[in-house]
Motif scaffolding. Structure first.
Motif, short mmCIF file in Angstrom:
data_model
loop_
_atom_site.label_atom_id
_atom_site.label_comp_id
_atom_site.label_asym_id
_atom_site.label_seq_id
_atom_site.Cartn_x
_atom_site.Cartn_y
_atom_site.Cartn_z
N VAL A 402 68.06 121.73 40.84
CA VAL A 402 68.07 121.81 42.31
C VAL A 402 69.16 120.86 42.80
O VAL A 402 69.11 119.67 42.50
N GLY A 403 70.13 121.37 43.51
CA GLY A 403 71.18 120.51 44.05
C GLY A 403 71.02 120.34 45.55
O GLY A 403 69.94 120.50 46.09
N GLY A 404 72.10 120.06 46.23
CA GLY A 404 72.04 119.85 47.68
C GLY A 404 72.37 121.13 48.44
O GLY A 404 72.23 122.23 47.93
N GLN A 405 72.82 120.97 49.69
CA GLN A 405 73.15 122.12 50.54
C GLN A 405 74.39 122.84 50.02
O GLN A 405 74.65 123.97 50.41
N ASN A 406 75.18 122.18 49.21
CA ASN A 406 76.47 122.77 48.86
C ASN A 406 76.46 123.43 47.49
O ASN A 406 77.47 123.53 46.83
N VAL A 407 75.30 123.90 47.05
CA VAL A 407 75.27 124.70 45.83
C VAL A 407 74.68 126.07 46.13
O VAL A 407 73.95 126.25 47.10
N TYR A 408 75.05 127.03 45.29
CA TYR A 408 74.60 128.41 45.49
C TYR A 408 73.29 128.69 44.76
O TYR A 408 72.64 129.68 45.01
N TYR A 409 72.95 127.86 43.79
CA TYR A 409 71.91 128.24 42.83
C TYR A 409 70.53 127.65 43.07
O TYR A 409 69.64 127.81 42.26
N ASN A 410 70.31 126.97 44.17
CA ASN A 410 69.03 126.30 44.35
C ASN A 410 67.84 127.25 44.32
O ASN A 410 67.85 128.28 44.98
N PRO A 411 66.77 126.86 43.61
CA PRO A 411 65.51 127.60 43.74
C PRO A 411 64.90 127.41 45.13
O PRO A 411 64.21 128.29 45.63
N PHE A 412 65.14 126.26 45.73
CA PHE A 412 64.68 126.05 47.12
C PHE A 412 65.58 125.01 47.77
O PHE A 412 66.06 124.08 47.11
N THR A 413 65.81 125.17 49.06
CA THR A 413 66.69 124.28 49.82
C THR A 413 66.02 123.94 51.15
O THR A 413 65.77 124.83 51.95
N PRO A 414 65.73 122.66 51.37
CA PRO A 414 65.23 122.30 52.70
C PRO A 414 66.35 122.43 53.71
O PRO A 414 67.53 122.38 53.34
N PRO A 415 66.05 122.62 54.99
CA PRO A 415 67.13 122.73 55.97
C PRO A 415 67.86 121.39 56.10
O PRO A 415 67.29 120.35 55.78
N PRO A 416 69.12 121.42 56.55
CA PRO A 416 69.80 120.15 56.81
C PRO A 416 68.94 119.28 57.73
O PRO A 416 68.25 119.81 58.61
N THR A 417 68.97 117.99 57.51
CA THR A 417 68.04 117.09 58.19
C THR A 417 68.02 117.29 59.70
O THR A 417 66.95 117.37 60.29
#
Ligand SMILES: *[C@@H]1O[C@H](CO)[C@@H](O)[C@H](O)[C@H]1NC(C)=O
Ligand SMILES: *[C@@H]1O[C@H](CO)[C@@H](O)[C@H](O)[C@H]1NC(C)=O
Ligand SMILES: *[C@@H]1O[C@H](CO)[C@@H](O)[C@H](O)[C@H]1NC(C)=O
Ligand SMILES: *[C@@H]1O[C@H](CO)[C@@H](O)[C@H](O)[C@H]1NC(C)=O
Ligand SMILES: *[C@@H]1O[C@H](CO)[C@@H](O)[C@H](O)[C@H]1NC(C)=O
Ligand SMILES: *[C@@H]1O[C@H](CO)[C@@H](O)[C@H](O)[C@H]1NC(C)=O
Ligand SMILES: *[C@@H]1O[C@H](CO)[C@@H](O)[C@H](O)[C@H]1NC(C)=O
Length: 660
Positions: A402-417
């Motif tokens: 799981v990376g940050g907002q700037n990766v394509y592959y996240n299983p889940f991404t919280p919204p930008p703060t």
């Protein structure tokens, strides 16, 4: 490896990038003004996690595979002919790898402020597998330091003035709150953790992470990683030129000695090593004496690997890979087979020395993955096949990064703060792979996987899963995409030899089938698992939405056949008995209420008082309020019968918003 900014470009030319991942240590804004597009290289300029690039699905293969394959199965694992069976596997085989520096964006702010969406996402897995395995680590673990508290009251802080180039890894200050937070998550949703011992300075070890995590997490601590990708230390400037496998093994020995002298670390045999990324083979570290010298300290052997290097677009190093041209290479059974093949000797060796072998960090491609590939339904099929292939090849677990907002592959991404007050999370296709894998392997710890070589074709693979020696489930894939033509769906006819199911004929009277579906391998959203979805960009509170759709397929016991249709594209999980179905399909899932508001006053949080008594499945039915000033009546909660009422508890002044 994690790289955070373009400012380091000039020093990157010597960087080995082929297995790199990327994590941004700060927040990148989401560009609401984005252009939508079809085709790679479009004009979208926002954060990668929301890139709308949709690729063209590959054409149907020519020649087409047989669309009416048959397969003869044995009901007992003791009689599977020429096939090979894996070691017993757990349902938590597939877990997540989360960079330490992003835990306060993903898990929670501190032990009394957990993010309910994350809890729901973990609860979905726990419900099926009994537990979830999460690794919190990465490059930042090497420079982590535990401090009693921070002046701003935060649980964790990055020291941006202290950048450990060229990966721009900041020094990270962790307070004990972080460990209490992990402990509280464990008590709610049975997450078990892998952490890392800082390894930047082996003459002056900082063992506090080991001390605190053993004390706070107890059995929920699965292991402690010793060195993250040591084969890249020289290229990252973390060790001098010439540092080799023997040096690493020597340093491992220094750590073992340091642990031996630390009475605050009672458990000393859960170390994870060597976590090499391919510049060194794992065997080259084994052959330098890792296990022969220090085997009694080692809990598991590990590697980290990404199949393709996509660092060129961001760093102009390595080779440019066109996402559209790469896409078909993910949509075939050979993708997972090819990834696993170099490790077969190591999994075999690991068995011979009695150690589990883990894929400690992986995902679709390095440096954040590919637009249109890593966020497509195709990647969900790819990751599920890859996971089953690793299980079949005797890995004992694998962590999706799981990376940050700037990766394509996240299983889940919280919204930008600064958007968390009006946006929910974005769930990536590979989350479904973890979910389905949990269901395919189940909670017994006795599942054994075999690759059926189904249909002798790379587009239509299939696996059989035996549980406690009995044929339990089938996992059937179809990588073909027939949106345009309407062709490509296949129907497999299965027959089962008699006995073990206790039936006269092999096949049961009926089977249950759940499908992972989407109209195209290119889709980002519109993915369903048995009819339910986690939605599109910014749409998920971590709970499956929609009605469960499970097909019941009648079999012909006279002919000893069942016919299972697998759409193109798609995946079908076939349950051959009600017991195997029921153990992974809870009538009343444990969920945590969430709200769209995460400002202090309106935030769903979990009351530590409740946590202290819950252990994840307490008996109380008492509720707190979900709205400020309410006292508990009319509260909506999302908890299943038998699980404690934890949702959206009122917590003094620091309260909880509206339940949905
Ligand atoms: C969010 O923060 C970023 C960077 O700090 C800023 O560019 C952006 O305008 C902010 N967005 C909103 C909606 O406040
Ligand atoms: C946890 O974070 C919340 C929100 O920032 C804060 O109000 C609270 O005091 C913190 N709790 C602890 C124990 O630090
Ligand atoms: C290791 O990291 C710690 C914490 O960031 C730092 O204080 C120390 O100077 C580093 N030591 C070396 C040898 O890099
Ligand atoms: C949860 O966090 C609270 C607040 O830090 C702490 O008092 C409590 O012991 C924690 N519970 C567990 C199970 O770690
Ligand atoms: C298999 O692994 C062992 C243990 O590291 C190693 O000694 C051996 O050379 C490897 N064999 C092959 C064929 O790579
Ligand atoms: C996995 O381990 C089992 C048990 O040792 C063995 O029979 C099987 O051949 C192994 N599978 C692979 C693909 O190496
Ligand atoms: C996804 O589903 C939504 C709602 O059903 C629909 O409007 C949209 O067209 C679908 N998109 C695709 C690409 O299938």
């Amino acid at each position: 490896m994690r790289i955070s900014a373009l400012s380091v470009l000039s020093s990157l030319s010597f960087l080995s990038v082929t297995r790199a991942s990327v994590t941004v240590y700060g927040q990148i804004p989401y560009a609401d003004s984005s252009a939508t597009s079809t085709g790679a290289g479009a004009t979208y300029t926002g954060a990668a996690a929301y890139d709308p690039t949709v690729l063209t699905p590959p054409a149907l293969p020519n020649p087409m595979p047989n669309l009416q394959p048959t397969v003869q199965l044995s009901s007992s694992s003791s009689n599977i002919g020429g096939l090979s069976l894996s070691i017993p596997q757990i349902g938590a085989f597939y877990g997540f790898s989360i960079e330490v520096s992003v835990v306060t964006q993903v898990l929670g702010l501190n032990s009394s402020f957990l993010l309910p969406v994350f809890l729901n996402l973990m609860a979905n897995i726990k419900e099926r597998a009994g537990a979830v395995h999460v690794r919190v680590g990465g490059n930042t673990q090497e420079y982590a330091t535990v401090v009693p508290s921070l002046s701003d009251g935060k649980a964790m802080e990055k020291d941006k003035n202290s950048i450990n180039n060229p990966t721009e890894t900041p020094t990270l200050y962790l307070t004990p709150e972080i460990f209490y937070m992990l402990g509280n998550i464990s008590s709610l949703v049975n997450v078990n953790w892998y952490l890392g011992i800082p390894f930047n300075d082996t003459s002056n070890f900082r063992l506090q992470i080991a001390e605190i995590s053993e004390a706070v997490l107890g059995d929920h601590l699965l292991g402690l990683q010793v060195g993250n990708e040591p084969d890249l230390y020289v290229s990252h400037g973390h060790r001098s030129a010439g540092y080799d496998q023997a040096n690493y093994v020597g340093e491992f020995g220094q750590l073992v000695a340091a642990l031996a002298g630390d009475a605050n670390i009672p458990v000393k045999n859960k170390l994870i090593s060597p976590s090499v990324s391919g510049t060194w083979s794992p065997e080259s570290v084994f052959d330098a004496g890792l296990v022969t010298n220090y085997g009694s300290s080692i809990g598991a052997l590990s590697v980290e690997h990404y199949p393709t290097d996509n660092c060129y677009p961001e760093y102009q190093v390595g080779t440019y890979h066109d996402p559209q041209q790469e896409f078909p290479s993910y949509l075939t059974h050979t993708a997972g087979q090819y990834l696993v093949q170099p490790y077969l000797n190591s999994t075999n060796y690991a068995q011979s020395v009695g150690k589990p072998f883990l894929m400690f960090e992986t995902n679709t491609a390095s440096c954040g993955g590919f637009p249109g590939v890593s966020d497509s339904f195709g990647s969900a099929l790819w990751a599920l096949d890859y996971g089953l292939q690793m299980a079949y090849a005797n890995f004992s677990g694998a962590m999706i990064h799981v990376g940050g907002q700037n990766v394509y592959y996240n299983p889940f991404t919280p919204p930008p703060t600064n958007q968390s007050s009006y946006h929910q999370w974005t769930i990536g296709p590979v989350y479904y792979s973890v979910l389905v894998m949990a269901e395919a392997l189940g909670p017994s710890g006795q599942s054994q996987v075999t690759d059926l070589n189904l249909n002798q074709n790379q587009f239509t693979p299939g696996y059989a899963i035996y549980e406690s020696g009995k044929l339990a489930k089938l996992a059937l894939f179809n990588y073909m995409d027939d949106l345009q033509t309407g062709n490509g769906a296949y129907t497999v006819t299965i027959s089962i030899d008699g006995q073990a199911l206790g039936l006269q004929n092999g096949v049961p009277p009926q089977v249950k089938v759940k499908r992972l579906a989407s109209s195209s391998v290119s889709n980002h959203a519109n993915i369903t698992w048995a009819g339910q979805t986690l939605g599109g960009v910014f749409e998920s509170d971590g709970r499956l939405m929609g009605d469960l759709q499970v097909d019941t397929v009648s079999c012909d016991q006279g002919a000893n056949t069942c016919q299972i249709k697998v759409p193109a594209p798609g995946f079908a999980l076939v349950f051959l008995g009600d017991d195997t179905y029921n153990e992974v399909n809870t009538a009343a899932p444990q969920t945590f209420a969430t709200t769209k508001w995460t400002k202090t006053v309106n935030t769903a949080t979990i009351d530590p008082g409740v946590l202290a008594t819950s252990n994840g499945r307490g008996k109380t039915d008492e509720m707190g309020s979900t709205s400020r000033g309410e006292s508990g009546t009319g509260t909506r909660v999302y908890v299943g019968a038998g699980s404690v009422a934890l949702a959206a508890m009122l917590l003094g002044a620091m309260v909880v918003g509206r339940a949905l």
